[in-house]
Design a protein around this motif. Structure first.
Motif, PDB file in Angstrom:
ATOM      1  N   GLU A 193     131.357 -26.986-177.066  1.00  0.00           N
ATOM      2  CA  GLU A 193     131.972 -25.690-177.385  1.00  0.00           C
ATOM      3  C   GLU A 193     131.065 -24.828-178.256  1.00  0.00           C
ATOM      4  O   GLU A 193     131.020 -23.605-178.100  1.00  0.00           O
ATOM      5  N   ASN A 194     130.333 -25.464-179.174  1.00  0.00           N
ATOM      6  CA  ASN A 194     129.530 -24.732-180.157  1.00  0.00           C
ATOM      7  C   ASN A 194     128.112 -24.394-179.698  1.00  0.00           C
ATOM      8  O   ASN A 194     127.409 -23.651-180.381  1.00  0.00           O
ATOM      9  N   ASN A 195     127.685 -24.961-178.588  1.00  0.00           N
ATOM     10  CA  ASN A 195     126.325 -24.732-178.106  1.00  0.00           C
ATOM     11  C   ASN A 195     126.370 -24.289-176.648  1.00  0.00           C
ATOM     12  O   ASN A 195     126.758 -25.058-175.773  1.00  0.00           O
ATOM     13  N   GLU A 196     125.950 -23.061-176.403  1.00  0.00           N
ATOM     14  CA  GLU A 196     125.950 -22.542-175.032  1.00  0.00           C
ATOM     15  C   GLU A 196     125.095 -23.422-174.124  1.00  0.00           C
ATOM     16  O   GLU A 196     125.491 -23.740-173.009  1.00  0.00           O
ATOM     17  N   ASP A 201     127.606 -23.346-171.091  1.00  0.00           N
ATOM     18  CA  ASP A 201     128.993 -22.910-171.254  1.00  0.00           C
ATOM     19  C   ASP A 201     129.972 -23.972-170.759  1.00  0.00           C
ATOM     20  O   ASP A 201     130.932 -23.678-170.050  1.00  0.00           O
ATOM     21  N   GLN A 202     129.676 -25.224-171.082  1.00  0.00           N
ATOM     22  CA  GLN A 202     130.514 -26.389-170.784  1.00  0.00           C
ATOM     23  C   GLN A 202     130.585 -26.740-169.295  1.00  0.00           C
ATOM     24  O   GLN A 202     131.446 -27.501-168.880  1.00  0.00           O
ATOM     25  N   LYS A 203     129.679 -26.180-168.489  1.00  0.00           N
ATOM     26  CA  LYS A 203     129.629 -26.512-167.066  1.00  0.00           C
ATOM     27  C   LYS A 203     128.331 -27.263-166.780  1.00  0.00           C
ATOM     28  O   LYS A 203     127.267 -26.897-167.284  1.00  0.00           O
ATOM     29  N   GLU A 204     128.419 -28.271-165.947  1.00  0.00           N
ATOM     30  CA  GLU A 204     127.255 -29.085-165.619  1.00  0.00           C
ATOM     31  C   GLU A 204     126.330 -28.348-164.646  1.00  0.00           C
ATOM     32  O   GLU A 204     126.752 -27.893-163.595  1.00  0.00           O
ATOM     33  N   TYR A 205     125.033 -28.263-165.030  1.00  0.00           N
ATOM     34  CA  TYR A 205     124.031 -27.623-164.184  1.00  0.00           C
ATOM     35  C   TYR A 205     122.988 -28.611-163.676  1.00  0.00           C
ATOM     36  O   TYR A 205     122.451 -28.432-162.590  1.00  0.00           O
ATOM     37  N   ILE A 206     122.672 -29.614-164.483  1.00  0.00           N
ATOM     38  CA  ILE A 206     121.700 -30.630-164.077  1.00  0.00           C
ATOM     39  C   ILE A 206     122.271 -31.990-164.438  1.00  0.00           C
ATOM     40  O   ILE A 206     122.824 -32.176-165.520  1.00  0.00           O
ATOM     41  N   ARG A 207     122.097 -32.945-163.520  1.00  0.00           N
ATOM     42  CA  ARG A 207     122.458 -34.336-163.772  1.00  0.00           C
ATOM     43  C   ARG A 207     121.291 -35.193-163.300  1.00  0.00           C
ATOM     44  O   ARG A 207     120.881 -35.122-162.156  1.00  0.00           O
ATOM     45  N   GLU A 208     120.762 -35.974-164.204  1.00  0.00           N
ATOM     46  CA  GLU A 208     119.699 -36.926-163.874  1.00  0.00           C
ATOM     47  C   GLU A 208     120.153 -38.289-164.362  1.00  0.00           C
ATOM     48  O   GLU A 208     120.830 -38.395-165.381  1.00  0.00           O
ATOM     49  N   ASP A 209     119.758 -39.313-163.632  1.00  0.00           N
ATOM     50  CA  ASP A 209     120.148 -40.655-164.058  1.00  0.00           C
ATOM     51  C   ASP A 209     118.927 -41.528-164.265  1.00  0.00           C
ATOM     52  O   ASP A 209     117.817 -41.049-164.388  1.00  0.00           O
ATOM     53  N   LEU A 223     134.579 -38.682-178.851  1.00  0.00           N
ATOM     54  CA  LEU A 223     134.767 -37.721-177.770  1.00  0.00           C
ATOM     55  C   LEU A 223     135.043 -36.334-178.337  1.00  0.00           C
ATOM     56  O   LEU A 223     134.589 -35.321-177.792  1.00  0.00           O
ATOM     57  N   LYS A 224     135.744 -36.273-179.460  1.00  0.00           N
ATOM     58  CA  LYS A 224     136.007 -34.987-180.116  1.00  0.00           C
ATOM     59  C   LYS A 224     134.697 -34.329-180.540  1.00  0.00           C
ATOM     60  O   LYS A 224     134.513 -33.118-180.366  1.00  0.00           O
ATOM     61  N   MET A 225     133.757 -35.105-181.072  1.00  0.00           N
ATOM     62  CA  MET A 225     132.451 -34.565-181.452  1.00  0.00           C
ATOM     63  C   MET A 225     131.705 -34.032-180.225  1.00  0.00           C
ATOM     64  O   MET A 225     131.043 -32.994-180.297  1.00  0.00           O
TER      65      MET A 225
END
Length: 111
Positions: free
Chosen positions: A18-21, A82-90, A10-12
């Protein structure tokens, strides 16, 4: 084909976000045959978006991911900006529809 970053804790996952916009998380399980087929197509699709980084999470190894991202089935695909969810597909992904969504968001953020 998009490079695949294996995220085994989970840390990874948190550091990857955090490291990838532009982060695209692919959550799967090894015993899921649908997961294997979709991953190949997803990597091919994401190759057209050079700013999006693909992270793969094995839900069997990183069990906390289910709670953190509200995962009830696999595969799950999440576009995070920026750590916010924009798309969710299942499980049942329509790649033509996913591509349209990605095009819209990517164009909006990269102009």
């Amino acid at each position: 084909m998009e490079k695949l970053n294996e995220l085994t804790t989970l840390k990874m996952v948190e550091e990857f976000l955090e490291n990838n916009e532009f982060s695209f998380l692919y959550i799967s399980r090894p015993e899921c045959s649908t997961c294997h087929a979709i991953l190949y197509k997803l990597r091919e699709l994401l190759g057209h978006y050079p700013l999006i980084h693909l992270g793969h999470i094995d839900a069997n190894k990183v069990e906390e991911v289910a709670e953190k991202f509200l995962v009830f089935t696999v595969p799950i695909m999440l576009l995070m900006i920026d750590q916010k969810e924009y798309i969710r597909e299942d499980r049942f992904v329509r790649f033509d529809r996913l591509k349209k969504k990605l095009d819209q968001i990517y164009d909006m953020y990269t102009r």
